[in-house]
Design a protein around this motif. Structure first.
Motif, PDB file in Angstrom:
ATOM      1  N   SER A 136       0.810  -1.223   0.000  1.00 35.40           N
ATOM      2  CA  SER A 136       0.000   0.000   0.000  1.00 35.40           C
ATOM      3  C   SER A 136       0.837   1.265   0.000  1.00 35.40           C
ATOM      4  CB  SER A 136      -0.937   0.009   1.220  1.00 35.40           C
ATOM      5  OG  SER A 136      -0.208  -0.196   2.406  1.00 35.40           O
ATOM      6  N   VAL A 137       2.150   1.134   0.216  1.00 37.01           N
ATOM      7  CA  VAL A 137       3.020   2.309   0.256  1.00 37.01           C
ATOM      8  C   VAL A 137       3.003   3.105  -1.056  1.00 37.01           C
ATOM      9  CG1 VAL A 137       5.453   3.022   0.388  1.00 37.01           C
ATOM     10  CG2 VAL A 137       4.495   1.506   2.128  1.00 37.01           C
ATOM     11  N   PRO A 138       3.004   2.454  -2.241  1.00 35.27           N
ATOM     12  CA  PRO A 138       2.948   3.248  -3.482  1.00 35.27           C
ATOM     13  C   PRO A 138       1.749   4.187  -3.527  1.00 35.27           C
ATOM     14  CG  PRO A 138       3.579   1.001  -3.997  1.00 35.27           C
ATOM     15  CD  PRO A 138       3.196   1.013  -2.539  1.00 35.27           C
ATOM     16  N   THR A 139       0.593   3.722  -3.079  1.00 33.71           N
ATOM     17  CA  THR A 139      -0.602   4.574  -3.061  1.00 33.71           C
ATOM     18  C   THR A 139      -0.461   5.685  -2.040  1.00 33.71           C
ATOM     19  OG1 THR A 139      -2.027   2.738  -3.745  1.00 33.71           O
ATOM     20  CG2 THR A 139      -3.098   4.605  -2.657  1.00 33.71           C
ATOM     21  N   MET A 140      -0.014   5.347  -0.827  1.00 33.84           N
ATOM     22  CA  MET A 140       0.049   6.331   0.252  1.00 33.84           C
ATOM     23  C   MET A 140       1.064   7.433  -0.008  1.00 33.84           C
ATOM     24  SD  MET A 140      -0.324   4.006   3.679  1.00 33.84           S
ATOM     25  CE  MET A 140      -1.850   3.118   4.024  1.00 33.84           C
ATOM     26  N   GLY A 313      -2.260  10.110  -1.857  1.00 37.07           N
ATOM     27  CA  GLY A 313      -0.796  10.095  -1.852  1.00 37.07           C
ATOM     28  C   GLY A 313      -0.190  11.248  -1.094  1.00 37.07           C
ATOM     29  N   LEU A 314      -0.937  11.806  -0.127  1.00 35.08           N
ATOM     30  CA  LEU A 314      -0.457  12.910   0.699  1.00 35.08           C
ATOM     31  C   LEU A 314      -0.656  12.543   2.178  1.00 35.08           C
ATOM     32  CD1 LEU A 314      -1.891  15.991  -1.242  1.00 35.08           C
ATOM     33  CD2 LEU A 314       0.529  15.431  -0.942  1.00 35.08           C
ATOM     34  N   PRO A 315       0.274  11.837   2.775  1.00 37.49           N
ATOM     35  CA  PRO A 315       0.134  11.455   4.191  1.00 37.49           C
ATOM     36  C   PRO A 315      -0.063  12.678   5.068  1.00 37.49           C
ATOM     37  CG  PRO A 315       1.984  10.324   3.168  1.00 37.49           C
ATOM     38  CD  PRO A 315       1.536  11.351   2.187  1.00 37.49           C
ATOM     39  N   ILE A 316      -0.785  12.502   6.152  1.00 37.45           N
ATOM     40  CA  ILE A 316      -1.205  13.637   6.965  1.00 37.45           C
ATOM     41  C   ILE A 316      -0.026  14.397   7.566  1.00 37.45           C
ATOM     42  CG2 ILE A 316      -1.496  12.321   9.105  1.00 37.45           C
ATOM     43  CD1 ILE A 316      -4.152  14.088   9.441  1.00 37.45           C
ATOM     44  N   VAL A 317       1.083  13.713   7.867  1.00 34.22           N
ATOM     45  CA  VAL A 317       2.259  14.408   8.405  1.00 34.22           C
ATOM     46  C   VAL A 317       2.805  15.390   7.380  1.00 34.22           C
ATOM     47  CG1 VAL A 317       4.665  14.089   9.109  1.00 34.22           C
ATOM     48  CG2 VAL A 317       2.885  12.622  10.062  1.00 34.22           C
ATOM     49  N   GLU A 318       2.649  15.071   6.100  1.00 29.97           N
ATOM     50  CA  GLU A 318       3.121  15.956   5.041  1.00 29.97           C
ATOM     51  C   GLU A 318       2.057  16.986   4.658  1.00 29.97           C
ATOM     52  OE1 GLU A 318       5.812  17.541   2.393  1.00 29.97           O
ATOM     53  OE2 GLU A 318       6.157  15.907   3.815  1.00 29.97           O
ATOM     54  N   ALA A 319       0.788  16.543   4.573  1.00 31.46           N
ATOM     55  CA  ALA A 319      -0.277  17.434   4.095  1.00 31.46           C
ATOM     56  C   ALA A 319      -0.738  18.422   5.165  1.00 31.46           C
ATOM     57  CB  ALA A 319      -1.463  16.601   3.606  1.00 31.46           C
TER      58      ALA A 319
END
Length: 343
Positions: A136-140, A313-319
């Protein structure tokens, strides 16, 4: 299948008044094939040890074939667990595994955001998606459809996103709909390559996103890879905690320290009133951690932005770095770095 089951079975058989368990030097399980290396206390005992080993393990689940080898030397007295030959990943200072007893607890979401939080705190960080059957990492990370390549030294070059070096089986498949239909030995060969045949460079931390459960992948990696520790992810539900106990016991049995527990989906904060609702219960994870002598690294609230960002593809820590969830991950990352710095 736990190492303890094997050792318990071997403890019941004796050779020259010594339990077989005390003669074990190494154990490795690949698929359904178990390889055991015994210390040979004296010559001419090979056949007796081999016969009694096969006899002892007939009732152990998941073991269909047993290969026995010997090295000369006296038995290790009071041996409680096998000694594994663990390899260190070149250039990686600390490797931490993120695991869970069952699926559906948000383990991959935690692994991705924890890796990003570690990177934000200044640690050179990598992320390996070891969930071969359900990557699932490619999607996340917004890397669907991306591919990796091999350099002149036959090393895989990981992709980079948000400052992370990352690798997943998803970067090698023709499409995200392609199933991976592999047995244990092929699976472990791929994971070994993902660790040791990759140009990771110099990393402070490599986060390993394990598949759920306590199967071949977890056991074989634990036996063969030098890890600084493991992190257990759970939700407050009893059904999740029951399986987490198995995962915790597995790591302890193979000698990998558990750095702590992350409680995911701990509560929901009403956006209108700010009131917390403990949808899956409250206090159960604390009771579990205290019973096993583990530290709770942090609690992650339920937030629709987490699922939305993962899909985009924008994890919350980044977004949303200033959100409550992102700040919780940063707090966990600080505790993890503190634990690693003590080792």
């Amino acid at each position: 299948m736990a190492v303890k089951d094997i050792m318990d079975a071997l403890r019941k058989e004796h050779v020259d008044n010594t339990p077989l368990s005390e003669l074990v030097k190494d154990i490795k399980l690949v698929g359904s094939t178990l390889e055991i290396v015994f210390r040979l206390p004296q010559k001419h005992l090979e056949e007796e040890i081999r016969r009694k080993t096969v006899q002892a393990l007939e009732s152990v689940p998941d073991v269909e074939k047993v290969n026995v080898r010997f090295v000369e030397g006296p038995p290790a007295q009071f041996l409680q667990a096998p000694v594994f030959q663990r390899r260190k990943v070149q250039g990686v200072k600390h490797l931490i595994a993120v695991g869970s007893g069952k699926g559906g607890v948000g383990k991959s979401t935690v692994a991705v955001n924890l890796a990003l939080a570690l990177s934000r705190l200044g640690a050179r960080t990598g992320l390996l998606d070891a969930d071969i059957y359900g990557p699932s990492v490619p999607t996340m990370l917004g890397l669907k459809g991306q591919r990796v390549y091999v350099n002149d030294q036959n090393k895989i070059i990981p992709l980079e996103k948000f400052g992370l070096k990352t690798l997943s089986i998803g970067f090698l498949l023709p499409s995200e709909d392609t199933p991976v239909i592999w047995r244990g030995p092929m699976l472990m060969k791929a994971l070994t390559q993902f660790l040791f045949d990759v140009e990771w460079g110099e990393l402070d931390v490599l986060v390993l996103d394990l598949p759920p459960g306590t199967g071949d992948v977890q056991l074989t990696l634990a036996q063969n890879v030098d890890m600084s520790g493991a992190i257990i992810v759970t939700t407050p539900q009893d059904v999740a905690l029951a399986d987490v106990r198995k995962a915790t016991s597995m790591f302890k049995e193979v000698g990998i320290p558990v750095l702590g527990v992350i409680e995911n989906m701990a509560y929901f904060v009403c956006p209108e009133s700010g009131k917390k609702y403990y949808i899956f219960g409250k206090g159960k994870v604390l009771e579990f951690a205290q019973a096993y002598g583990l530290k709770i690294l942090g609690s992650i609230p339920i937030d629709p932005q987490v699922a939305e960002g993962s899909d985009l593809g924008l994890p919350i820590v980044e977004a949303y770095p200033h959100s409550e969830v992102a700040q919780a991950f940063l707090g966990i990352a600080r505790l993890v770095l503190e634990e690693l710095n003590r080792r």
